[in-house]
Scaffold this active site. Sequence first.
Site, short mmCIF file in Angstrom:
data_model
loop_
_atom_site.label_atom_id
_atom_site.label_comp_id
_atom_site.label_asym_id
_atom_site.label_seq_id
_atom_site.Cartn_x
_atom_site.Cartn_y
_atom_site.Cartn_z
N LYS A 206 11.41 -3.72 0.37
CA LYS A 206 12.76 -3.97 0.87
C LYS A 206 13.16 -5.42 0.55
O LYS A 206 14.24 -5.68 0.06
CB LYS A 206 12.79 -3.70 2.37
CG LYS A 206 14.13 -3.91 2.99
CD LYS A 206 14.11 -3.54 4.45
CE LYS A 206 15.34 -4.09 5.13
NZ LYS A 206 15.29 -3.91 6.56
N GLU A 212 1.69 -9.43 -1.28
CA GLU A 212 0.75 -8.44 -1.83
C GLU A 212 1.42 -7.58 -2.90
O GLU A 212 0.86 -7.32 -3.96
CB GLU A 212 0.24 -7.50 -0.71
CG GLU A 212 -0.64 -8.16 0.33
CD GLU A 212 0.15 -8.67 1.52
OE1 GLU A 212 1.32 -9.08 1.35
OE2 GLU A 212 -0.41 -8.67 2.63
N GLY A 267 11.74 -1.29 7.53
CA GLY A 267 10.66 -0.89 6.62
C GLY A 267 9.89 0.32 7.11
O GLY A 267 9.63 1.27 6.36
N ARG A 268 9.54 0.34 8.39
CA ARG A 268 8.69 1.43 8.91
C ARG A 268 9.48 2.72 9.17
O ARG A 268 8.91 3.71 9.59
CB ARG A 268 7.95 0.97 10.16
CG ARG A 268 8.81 0.32 11.21
CD ARG A 268 7.95 -0.44 12.25
NE ARG A 268 8.75 -1.15 13.22
CZ ARG A 268 9.22 -2.37 13.05
NH1 ARG A 268 9.00 -3.02 11.93
NH2 ARG A 268 9.93 -2.97 14.01
N GLU A 353 4.14 -1.97 15.37
CA GLU A 353 5.01 -3.03 14.87
C GLU A 353 6.34 -3.02 15.64
O GLU A 353 6.99 -4.03 15.79
CB GLU A 353 5.26 -2.84 13.36
CG GLU A 353 5.69 -4.12 12.66
CD GLU A 353 5.66 -4.03 11.14
OE1 GLU A 353 4.72 -4.55 10.53
OE2 GLU A 353 6.59 -3.43 10.57
N HIS A 384 -17.11 14.68 16.04
CA HIS A 384 -18.49 14.31 15.72
C HIS A 384 -18.62 12.80 15.56
O HIS A 384 -19.58 12.32 14.96
CB HIS A 384 -18.94 15.05 14.46
CG HIS A 384 -18.86 16.53 14.65
ND1 HIS A 384 -19.87 17.27 15.20
CD2 HIS A 384 -17.84 17.39 14.42
CE1 HIS A 384 -19.49 18.54 15.28
NE2 HIS A 384 -18.26 18.64 14.82
N LYS A 512 1.31 -14.63 7.50
CA LYS A 512 1.74 -14.69 6.09
C LYS A 512 1.82 -16.15 5.64
O LYS A 512 1.36 -16.50 4.56
CB LYS A 512 3.13 -14.07 5.92
CG LYS A 512 3.17 -12.56 6.00
CD LYS A 512 4.59 -12.09 5.66
CE LYS A 512 4.84 -10.66 6.08
NZ LYS A 512 6.21 -10.22 5.92
O1 F6P Z 1 4.67 -7.51 7.12
C1 F6P Z 1 5.46 -6.59 7.77
C2 F6P Z 1 6.48 -5.94 6.89
O2 F6P Z 1 7.61 -6.74 6.86
C3 F6P Z 1 6.78 -4.54 7.36
O3 F6P Z 1 7.67 -4.49 8.40
C4 F6P Z 1 7.25 -3.90 6.11
O4 F6P Z 1 7.22 -2.52 6.19
C5 F6P Z 1 6.26 -4.47 5.11
O5 F6P Z 1 6.03 -5.79 5.56
C6 F6P Z 1 6.70 -4.49 3.69
O6 F6P Z 1 7.88 -5.22 3.51
P1 F6P Z 1 8.72 -5.08 2.17
O7 F6P Z 1 9.17 -3.68 2.03
O8 F6P Z 1 9.85 -6.04 2.33
O9 F6P Z 1 7.81 -5.46 1.03
#
Ligand code: F6P
Length: 560
Positions: A206, A212, A267-268, A353, A384, A512
Site C-alpha cells: 500500500k 522488507e 492493509g489488513r 494489529e 497432538h 521499523k
Molecule cells: O508494519 C505494519 C504494516 O503497516 C501493516 O499494517 C501492513 O499490512 C504491512 O505493514 C504492509 O504495509 P504495506 O502494504 O504498506 O507494504
Amino acid sequence: MRKVNPTKTKSWVKLKEHYQSISQLALRDLFARDAHRFSNFSLRFNNILIDYSKNFCEQKTIGLLVSLAQEIGLGELIDDLFQGQKINETEERAVLHTALRNKRINNQNLNVIHQEIQVVLERMRVFSEKIRNGFWLGYSNQPIKNIVNIGIGGSDLGPAMVAEALKFYASDRINIYFISNVDGEVIANTLDKLTPDTTLFMISSKSFSTAETLMNAGTAKKWFLRVAKNESYVSKHFVAMTSNQQKAIEFGIARENIYPLWDFVGGRFSLWSAVGLPIACYLGFEYYAQLLQGAFEADEHFRTAAFDRNIPVILGLLGIWYNNFYGAETEAIFPYDQSLHRLPAYLQQASMESNGKSVDRSGNQVSYQTGAILWGEPGTNGQHAFFQLIHQGTKLIPSTFLVAAKPRCGDSVHHKALVSNCFAQTQALMNGRTKEEVYEHLKVSGLSKERIEKILPFKVFSGNKPTTTILYDQLTPKCLGSLIAMFEHKIFVQGAVWNIFSFDQWGVELGKQLADNIFQELTGSGKKKKACIEDKIGQGDRSCYDTSTQGLLAAYYQYL
Ligand code: F6P
C-alpha cells in the site's frame, strides 16, 4: 463519534455482578437447565451455523452484553463505518473495505469511490483473464506460469491465506508463491524453482515503502534482469498494487501495470482490493467475485441484523465477556480444515494489529484489558501438540472450532474422522471427566485399587472449557468470503466496545525505525558505521544503544 468508557456504563456494572453468579455454574449445568440450549444459542447465516451454546452464557448474559453494545453506541458506529465517516481519526481516514465488495452502493457520498472501485475490479478481471488464458506473454513470448507475490503483513497474509484455502479451485497452469520475510533464504529458495521468462512478480505494498518488500522486490528485479538483460522487459513481468503510484514508477513499474488502492483500505483489510489480484489470477476472477459476494452478504447481515441475532456482534461480545470479566488472556482458533492453515496467522494480524491498543479514543490510558492474544493451528494436529494444556492446564482459553460438513475432495472417511474429532474435542472440553467417571472407567479395565487411586487424579478432566463451533456446508469461495467478513466485523465490535481506534497501527513504527538505524550501522552505509560504534563503545560512549544492544552488536561482529 461517541467515545464511551465501557467500564462506566450501567451494563458493565451489571455484567460484573452477573459474572459473580454465573461463574459458579458449569457448562454442564447450563445444558441441564435448558433443553433447548443448542437452538437458543446458535445462529445460522446462509450455509454457516454458529453454535455458541458451549459458552458461559445465559439469556441474561446475552441481554446484558447487547445492552453494553447499545450503551456504547455500536449501532451508530456501524453506520459510521458503512457510510464512510472518518472513523480512523488518528490517520484522518474513512474505513471502507466494505465498499470494495458492495456492487450497488446506495449512498450518494460514496458514488465516486464506488465508480473507482468498479474500474479497478474490471482492470483486475481483464488482467487475470489474460494471465490465465495465456494471452499475457513474457519477454520471450512464453505465457506466464508462475506468479510471485511480494508483500508483507496485509499485503501478504490475506492473499496467501485465501489462495491456500481455495487452491482446490485453482488452475494447474498457474503456480503461486508468496514472499514476505526479508530472510534471504525465502526469496533465494523461491527463485531457484523459477525461470524469469515465465514469471510474473506482483509487488504488493500500500505504501510502497515497506523495507522488507522493497528489498525483496529489488532482489527479484536484479534476478530477472540478470537473465532478461533488457530493462524494457520489466513491464511484462512486474506489476504493482499500491496507493503510492510515484514510488512504484520510480521502482520501474510501468504506469499501466499499477493497480491502485485507496487510503480508506487498511492493509489488513485489503484482500478485497487490488491486493487480491494474485487471488484473481490464481483462482480466476469469477471465484474472486464469489469471495467478494460472500463478504458482502455477511456485511449486510452485520449492518441489519438485531444485535442478539447478529453473528459478528455475538462473537465480539463473547470475546469481551471472556477478556474483561473472566480474565482470559488469549483466544484460540482451530480450523479443522487443513486448507485454512493460514487462517490463524491472518486473523492474528487482523485482530492484534487492530485491537492491540492501550490508549482510548480520547487519548487516555485505558484502565481495562483490550485485544486478546489470538493463536491457533489446524485440527487434528493441535490435538497432538498443545491441546493437553487446554484440557488440563490452568489457563482459560476460549476456543473457536471451524469445520466443513462436506469435503471438497479426498476420501470421505478421512473427512468423517476430521469432523468426529472436531465435535469430540468441544464435547470433551465442555464435559470433561469427573473423578467418579474416571474411577468407573479404570475399574472395568481391571486395574488394582491401589493403582487406580494412584493415577486417578491425573486422569480427571475438569471440563468447563468454553468453545464455539462454526460448521459450514463446504469451503467455497463465497463461504470463505462470509467467514472472513464476520471475523473482520467481530474485531470492529470489540474495538468499538473498548473505545479504541482499531484502524491505525502506530505500534509497529518504532521497531521499523530502530531496525533501519542498526541496518545502516551493519551495512556501513549511514553515519553510524561499524568503526563509529566500535569507537564509541571503546570510548565508553553509551549514547547510541543500550548496553544489551551494544553487547549483541559486539558479539555479532566477533562472529563475522
Ligand atoms: O508494519 C505494519 C504494516 O503497516 C501493516 O499494517 C501492513 O499490512 C504491512 O505493514 C504492509 O504495509 P504495506 O502494504 O504498506 O507494504
